[in-house]
Scaffold this active site. Structure first.
Site: not given
Lengths: 277, 277
Positions: A133, A202, A175
């Site tokens: 992330s 993800e 994401h």
């Protein structure tokens, strides 16, 4: 310069992960990372700087402990002045893992410090560096700090800032499917089409090897956006907030087992699986 | 990777110029550049891509011709598809000069093309590359594409995009004093304090040598903004449009004859001149 390799082909893997990687069941990505770092001999440093959740370090201690690695350390930088002492924690590690959180915490707290310098040097020397992330966004030279969602590119949609700089060949977005980020990745590439965009879903990772070929690992897809052959970008003249014209983008959507050669800009699909039927 | 040097110390000079360099009288900067490129043996390629003024190439043909260089060529790229043919113009040059105009024309038209690749390779091999105004902004890895004026940093004030990438050690801003750009340079550095900001006044150049020491040439000043020792940047949490907190910036204002070592982050003032009396 970003992490110059001491001898070509000797740098460690660079592993951006799209966030929300499986930490409980199969854990394909984290296990693969632990194995790459030496399995039972691995010494992994966790950099939780992106996160303000005090439980983040312990969560990864457990995950990597369960994966059987020898030692897990935490590089603790809550203020810039912590970085010089924290950098010493990195001596002798075989892998580094940057957690999620806010990527501007990583660039503002670590940029220009000994931790950033040592991470670049270690990766050049063969140590593998993964980030999930926010940690994934930070790995490359050009980092998307924030931006608006949406499928098509709008001028000003993405804010690019300097990242850690382990490579400048890719611009990472994470994401990707879950937060509708194709437009912001395209807009980032429209400024200067030299880099390759990696849109990471993800629980999906790009294991970028020392030969600059990446392999997809995980349960989602990676959208590889290659604007190198772009015939036209209107970014020099378009008004803020208006759609950006881009002619000639090449797009590949890759899944587990696929590879992409970042140098030759060529995709190799995953080996065929038995027919569904 | 940005322009890897084949052997350390062998790359050519990188020369950002603050714009509006003297083209008629003393021409200190352009003469120094022509001399560096070989004087009467110099073969200089002018890249006018940033400009839409059809007279730009001829203006620099005259200036470099007057400076006595052997040959001036023009690298003509008005569309991305022109770049492959135009790159062949660069064979055998001893210097490259990027004119002013709009820096997003440079990144959108040249980024990822053969012209960009050849420029990076030539500079790594020892060819000197200068750029003025937009051309100066484009030289480094992180380019300020545009931004708002003002002396103090505001979140979102500067838009950073990938540049040519001859170096990532500096972020350049030009017309610095004339257009009140300290705030936007500070805001660019607040995202990730690893780079050194160079605020170039008009008619002022930084001659960055292969040893990563720059020398100031020209009639104005260079503001060297070193945020590497920053104790704190609020950029991770500040709202768009609000002032950014930065603690511990080092600032040097250098004039002709001064030098700055980008590796050691150390300034060497110009040798003393006779007292004004």
């Amino acid at each position: 310069m970003p992490s110059p390799e001491l001898t070509p082909g000797s740098r460690g893997f660079i592993i951006p992960i799209g966030g929300a990687e499986d930490k409980v069941s199969a854990r394909a990505i984290l296990r693969r990372f632990a194995q790459l770092c030496g399995g039972p001999d691995a010494v992994i440093a966790v950099v939780p700087t992106a996160s303000v959740d005090p439980e983040t370090p312990d969560r990864y201690r457990r995950v990597f402990g369960d994966a059987g690695v020898a030692e897990v350390r935490v590089v603790d930088v809550a203020r810039r002045e912590d970085a010089t002492a924290a950098a010493t924690t990195l001596a002798g590690v075989t892998g580094v893992f940057l957690t999620g959180g806010a990527q501007l915490r990583l660039s503002t707290l670590l940029g220009g410090t000994d931790v950033a310098r040592v991470l670049r040097r270690l990766n050049a020397q063969g140590v593998h560096v993964a980030g999930t992330s926010a940690g994934a966004a930070f790995l490359s030279e050009h980092m998307i700090a924030f931006g608006k969602e949406g499928g098509t590119p709008i001028a000003g949609q993405a804010t690019l800032v300097p990242g850690l700089g382990l490579t400048n060949r890719v611009i990472v977005d994470q994401h990707f499917r879950q937060r509708d980020r194709m437009g912001r990745l395209l807009s980032a590439l429209a400024y200067n089409p030299f880099a390759i965009g990696l849109g990471l879903d993800e629980d999906t990772a790009a294991f970028i090897g020392p030969d600059n070929t990446l392999e997809v690992v995980g349960s989602g897809g990676i959208s590889v956006v290659d604007a190198g052959g772009l015939e036209h970008s209107s970014m020099a003249t378009v008004e803020e907030g208006k759609p950006v014209e881009m002619v000639g983008v090449r797009l590949h959507v890759l899944v587990e087992g696929s590879r992409f050669d970042l140098q030759a800009r060529r995709a190799f699909p995953a080996p065929a699986r038995p027919d569904r039927g």
